[in-house]
Design a protein around this motif. Structure first.
Motif, short mmCIF file in Angstrom:
data_model
loop_
_atom_site.label_atom_id
_atom_site.label_comp_id
_atom_site.label_asym_id
_atom_site.label_seq_id
_atom_site.Cartn_x
_atom_site.Cartn_y
_atom_site.Cartn_z
N TYR A 81 0.88 -1.17 0.00
CA TYR A 81 0.00 0.00 0.00
C TYR A 81 0.92 1.22 0.00
CZ TYR A 81 -3.76 -3.23 1.17
OH TYR A 81 -4.67 -4.26 1.15
N TYR A 82 0.67 2.13 -0.94
CA TYR A 82 1.67 3.16 -1.18
C TYR A 82 1.04 4.47 -1.64
CZ TYR A 82 1.07 3.20 -6.24
OH TYR A 82 0.56 3.39 -7.49
N ASP A 83 1.78 5.54 -1.48
CA ASP A 83 1.57 6.81 -2.17
C ASP A 83 2.98 7.31 -2.45
OD1 ASP A 83 1.27 9.50 -2.91
OD2 ASP A 83 -0.51 9.78 -1.68
N ASP A 84 3.37 7.32 -3.73
CA ASP A 84 4.77 7.58 -4.05
C ASP A 84 5.18 9.04 -3.87
OD1 ASP A 84 3.19 8.23 -6.23
OD2 ASP A 84 4.60 7.50 -7.73
N ARG A 85 4.29 9.88 -3.37
CA ARG A 85 4.70 11.22 -2.97
C ARG A 85 5.41 11.21 -1.63
NH1 ARG A 85 -1.21 13.55 -4.37
NH2 ARG A 85 -1.65 11.57 -3.31
N SER A 86 5.30 10.11 -0.92
CA SER A 86 5.95 9.93 0.39
C SER A 86 7.38 9.43 0.21
CB SER A 86 5.15 8.91 1.22
OG SER A 86 5.95 8.33 2.22
N HIS A 104 -2.39 4.38 10.29
CA HIS A 104 -2.83 5.07 9.07
C HIS A 104 -1.65 5.67 8.30
CE1 HIS A 104 -2.68 8.87 11.39
NE2 HIS A 104 -3.42 8.28 12.30
N SER A 105 -0.65 4.83 8.02
CA SER A 105 0.55 5.30 7.34
C SER A 105 0.90 4.39 6.17
CB SER A 105 1.73 5.35 8.32
OG SER A 105 1.99 4.05 8.83
N VAL A 106 1.59 4.97 5.22
CA VAL A 106 2.19 4.19 4.14
C VAL A 106 3.69 4.49 4.14
CG1 VAL A 106 0.15 4.04 2.67
CG2 VAL A 106 1.67 6.01 2.43
N PRO A 107 4.48 3.51 3.71
CA PRO A 107 4.10 2.23 3.13
C PRO A 107 3.60 1.22 4.16
CG PRO A 107 6.48 2.30 3.43
CD PRO A 107 5.96 3.66 3.79
N THR A 108 2.73 0.35 3.71
CA THR A 108 2.32 -0.81 4.48
C THR A 108 2.47 -2.02 3.57
OG1 THR A 108 0.76 0.40 5.89
CG2 THR A 108 0.38 -1.96 5.61
#
Length: 229
Positions: free
Chosen positions: A10-15, A56-60
């Motif tokens: 689970y990701y958001d690549d802005r992080s 409630h954080s990514v990456p997971t």
């Protein structure tokens, strides 16, 4: 016998921490299912995701019955499973503990200062942030990294490790958006950063950072300063 499934990230690549994991996945050619969690739209607070990761954080990462919620631990796990050369996460105790030491530096020192700055920009707007304060705090981190590199080529020794992959995504965020790493001030760090940008996997970081810049500028109605080396 239970059939093993491919890992799910689970990701958001802005992080930045997500980008480190994505770089490693590319470097080790790992078959991973990617599931996007839009941090800027609050998708991390969805009921189903909170059931998976109450932080409630990514990456997971979900790897069969294993759930990991910290980028450093995810990277260690993936290296344990897929780094056949045993160089990114070396087996020798002294080398490994040095990598671990740098990973702790990244999460407790470098990333914390990056996160404090970016979070404040999102809350207040760029023109309301105490830029001088954040610049001082981040340049303390730059100086520490410069010192690490005085007698070695990489952050934890003379070979590329997880420490470098973890640090470069965070450093690039603050360097390319706010406070550039100048060769005149941090020659070793500047050289290391240039070396990291030559990695094929760095394109993953470059794309995510571009998305972060666009999203923050669009959301906050400002432009980050133009950087000059």
């Amino acid at each position: 016998m239970t059939e093993l499934k491919r890992p799910i990230l689970y990701y958001d690549d802005r992080s930045p921490p997500v980008r480190s994991c994505l770089m490693l996945i590319k470097m080790l050619n790992i078959d991973v299912e990617l599931r996007f969690v839009d941090l800027f739209k609050g998708a991390q607070f969805d009921k189903d995701f909170l059931a998976l990761n109450p932080q409630h954080s990514v990456p997971t990462l979900v790897d069969n019955d294993l759930i990991l919620t910290d980028s450093h631990v995810i990277m260690i796990h993936l290296a344990e499973q897929y780094d056949k050369a045993e160089t990114l996460w070396p087996k020798a105790y002294k080398e490994r503990i040095q990598v671990l030491n740098r990973l702790f530096f990244e999460c407790s020192f470098l990333f914390r200062r990056d996160s404090d700055l970016m979070s404040e920009i999102m809350r207040k707007g760029l023109d309301q942030v105490d830029a001088a304060y954040h610049e001082r705090k981040l340049k303390e981190a730059y100086q520490a990294m410069e010192q690490y590199l005085e007698k070695q080529s990489y952050m934890a020794g003379d070979q590329l490790t997880l420490a470098d992959i973890s640090m470069v995504t965070t450093l690039s965020t603050v360097s390319e958006l706010m406070f550039p790493v100048l060769a005149s001030q941090w020659s070793h760090l500047h050289c290391w950063f240039a070396t990291m940008q030559q990695l094929d996997a760095y394109q993953v970081n470059r794309m995510g950072l571009s998305k972060l810049r666009h999203t923050m500028q669009q959301t906050g109605h400002f432009l980050f300063p133009q950087q000059e080396d």
